[in-house]
Enzyme design. Sequence first.
Site, mmCIF file in Angstrom:
data_model
loop_
_atom_site.group_PDB
_atom_site.id
_atom_site.type_symbol
_atom_site.label_atom_id
_atom_site.label_comp_id
_atom_site.label_asym_id
_atom_site.label_seq_id
_atom_site.Cartn_x
_atom_site.Cartn_y
_atom_site.Cartn_z
ATOM 1 N N HIS A 70 20.055 60.834 24.632
ATOM 2 C CA HIS A 70 19.298 62.204 24.473
ATOM 3 C C HIS A 70 19.759 63.019 23.436
ATOM 4 C CE1 HIS A 70 18.814 62.227 29.310
ATOM 5 N NE2 HIS A 70 17.604 61.403 28.437
ATOM 6 N N ARG B 52 0.793 60.810 28.844
ATOM 7 C CA ARG B 52 1.229 59.463 29.556
ATOM 8 C C ARG B 52 1.779 59.804 30.998
ATOM 9 N NH1 ARG B 52 5.628 56.057 26.512
ATOM 10 N NH2 ARG B 52 7.033 57.893 27.505
ATOM 11 N N CYS C 11 1.556 54.047 18.654
ATOM 12 C CA CYS C 11 2.659 54.894 18.493
ATOM 13 C C CYS C 11 4.049 54.357 18.604
ATOM 14 C CB CYS C 11 2.483 55.904 19.814
ATOM 15 S SG CYS C 11 2.749 55.189 21.699
#
Length: 768
Positions: A366, A509, A678
Site C-alpha cells: 500500500h 472495473r 493497462c
Amino acid sequence: MHQSPLNALTSIVEQIARTGDPKAVMSNIVQSLRELMQVDVCSLYLCTPDFKHLILAATEGLSPRAVGKAKLKLDEGLVGHIASSLSTLNLGNAPADDRFVFIPETHEMPYYRFLGVPLLHLRKLIGVLVIQGKERQPFPQEAEAFLITVASQLAGTLAQLQSKGEWYKKRNPRQGYRRFPGLKGAPGLGMGKLRLVRPHLSLDQVKAACTSEAEAEKNAISEALAAVSEELESGSGHLGQHLPSDLNALFNVYQMMLQSPELSQQILARIDAGDNAPWALKQTIDAMAEQFLQADDPYLKARAEDICNIGQRILNQLLSRERPSTEAPDEALILTGELISIADLAEFPLHQIHGIICTQGSTLSHTAILANALGIPAVMGVEQFEPEQHKGATLIADGHRAECVLNPPAALLAEYQRMIDDEQRFMQGLERLRNQPAITRDGFTVSLLTNTGLLADATPGLLRGAEGVGLYRSEIPFMIHENFPTEQEQYTLYRKVLQAYAPRPVNMRTLDIGGDKQLPYFDISETNPYLGWRGIRFSLDNAQLLISQVRAMLRADIEHGNLRLLVPMISRIDEIQSFRRYVEKAVDALNREGHEVRMPAIGMMIEVPSAMLLLPRLTPYIDFVSIGSNDLTQYLLAVDRNNPRVSGLFDHLHPAVLVALEQIHRQCEALGLPVSLCGEMASDPAAVLLLVAMGYRCLSLSAYNIPRIKLLIRSINRETLLSLLEQTRQCNSETEVRALLAPVLAEAGWGRDSRPSLPGDTASGATH
C-alpha cells in the site's frame, strides 16, 4: 548423528532465530554442525561483497586466528573449485589432490577427508560449507546428503549476512558512500535528510525495568496518550484533500483503541506494581495484541497490527517528550522505516516528503501504491539498509533504479541534484503536451488513459493529459472499509469520478479481490489464492454484492453517460454471460424505479490465458477488451512476481508474452473489438515501442508516466518499428529483446530514467 536430519535442521534454524549478531550466527552454524555430524572440523567460507574472493568466515576445528584472514580466489584450491563448479566435492585424501592449496594459518594439515558443498541463493553463490576429518576415506553418502540439505536451508539466511559485508570488514556506518538495492515502489528521484519515521526503540526492544517514582511514570503515560490522541486528531490534515474519507476512517480506528479504558488501566496497574512506563506499555500492548490474534474473526485479527502501531506511537512520545524538532519547516526529507503507513505520511507536510525508503514490503505494498498516486519516489524491500545507524544522513531515493544511495560524495550529489532539476524542468516542459495527442511522426495515434482509484482526488490524470480512465480500481473502498460499503456510499464515490472525467470515458472495473488483495472483514484463506476465489468468481458467488455495485455505477452514470463496465479475471464463457444478465436486470429494475439509466458498454479483462483462447466465442457478450498485462504475464509465465525466489523471472517482454499480445491484437482486429492495455507494461518505454508496432491504439497507465510516454510516442515513426518487431520474433529471451530495443530508445532520447554512472556500476541507464 544422534538426531534425525529434520530435527537437526530445526535445531540449527531455531538457534539462528535467537541470534542477532552476524558473527554469532555463523559461529552457531559451524559449532552445531560439527557436533551434529561428529566431525573434527566444520568451516564456513563466504564470498566477499565484490564476489571476487572467498574468506574463512567461521570455523570449529581450524585455527580461529585464520577467520577473516584465510582468503582464496573463486577458482583457487578445493574450496575455490566448489565455488567455480557449483558442485559438491567429497575426498578421502584432500592434501594429495592437485587442487589442494595449503593455507598455513589454518593449521589443517592433519585432516585428510574433506566434504564441501556450495551455498546458493536465488542462483547466486553465497559461499561454501566444509567439513573435514582425520580418516583417510571419503565421508559416507548419508553425511553428504545431509550437508547438501543443510546448505540449501541456510543459504537464504547467510545471503543476507554475506550481502551486508559486516562479517568481512568493519566500517563506520556514518561514513562512506553506499548503495542499497531494493524493489521498485514509485518512479522518480528524491534527495534529502534521512528521517526515521520511528526513530526510537521499537516495542520489542524494550527491556524489563522498575521505577520508584510511580506518579511521575503515570503522568508521563497520561501525557503520551494525550499527545498521540492530538497527533491523530490533526494528523490527517497534512494530506487534506489527497485522502478519501475512507482512509480517514483509519485514524478513527486508532482513536477508538487509544481511548479504550482497558489500555490505560492496564498500563497504570503495571506501573503501580513497580514497572516503569515503557515496560508497562510493552506488556499491555503485547497482551492486547495477543487477544486480537487469538480471535476467530479476521477483522479482529487484523487489529493486532493496529494496536501495535498505537503502542509504538505511545512509546515514541514517551521517549521524545523533551526532544526538539530537528527539521526546518521546509527541509527536504526522505522518510525511512520498515513499512510506512498512511498515518505516518500524515505527520509531515507533503512538500517536505521527497522520497520514501522501506526496508520491507514489495512493489504492490500500500505504501508503494500511495507513493505512486502522490508522485513521491519510493523504494521498497531495501533489506540490507539499517536506517537507525544513519540518522540525519543525506539519502537519495532512486525510484527509477530501485535503490537508495547513502551519503553520496559531493560530485555524485551534484550530479543527482542536476538530474532532479532536469527532471523537474522536463516535467514542467511536458505540460505543453497536456492537450496534444499522442501521435507518432508518421500519424499513428494512441489514446493515453489513466489508472486510478486510490485517491479521492481524481484530477492528477486530467492534469497530465489523460483522455479518460482506462482502469478504475473499485475494490479500494471495499479494502479500507470495516464492512462492505452500501450502494449509496459507492454511488457517491463513483459519481465524483465520472463527473471529474466527463465526457471522457471511465472504465470501472467491478470488485477484484483475492490473490494479493484481501478484505480485512472477509477472510479468504486458500492454498493458492492466485488460482482461487478471485475477481468475477467471487462476485458471481456473492451476487448481492455484485448487484449492489452495478446499481451504484449505473446510477452514478445517469448525469454524464461516460461509464464503461470492466469485468476482471474472466476465464469462462458462462461468467460473462451471467454478468451481462445481471447488468441487464439491474438496468430494467432501476428504470422501473424511476432512474433513467442506460445499458453501458461491457468489457472484459484478458488476464487468464483461457480468455485469450476463447475470444471469438466471448465476443457476442462484450463490447471491448482490456488486457491486464500484470496478471497475464504472471499466468503465462507461471511466475508470482511477489515471490522473491522467482520475481526476477517476471518480465512482460518475455517472448511468450509478446506472442500472446500479437495474437490478441490480431483477433480483436478481426472481430471488430476495441482493445486497450493497462498495467506496468504501458509505462515501460521499451514495451511501448513494441505495442505501437503491434498496432495498439489505447494504453492505460499511472498519471505520473503519461507525459513521458506521450513524448516518446510523439518522437518515433511507427513504420520504422515494424522491422524491429519482426526481429524480436526471433529473440529467445527478454534480455535479447531489451538489447534490441535499447539503441532505438537511445536515439529517441529516452535517457531520462537513467542515473549517473556510479563507481563499480556497469549497468545501463534504463532498466525495467
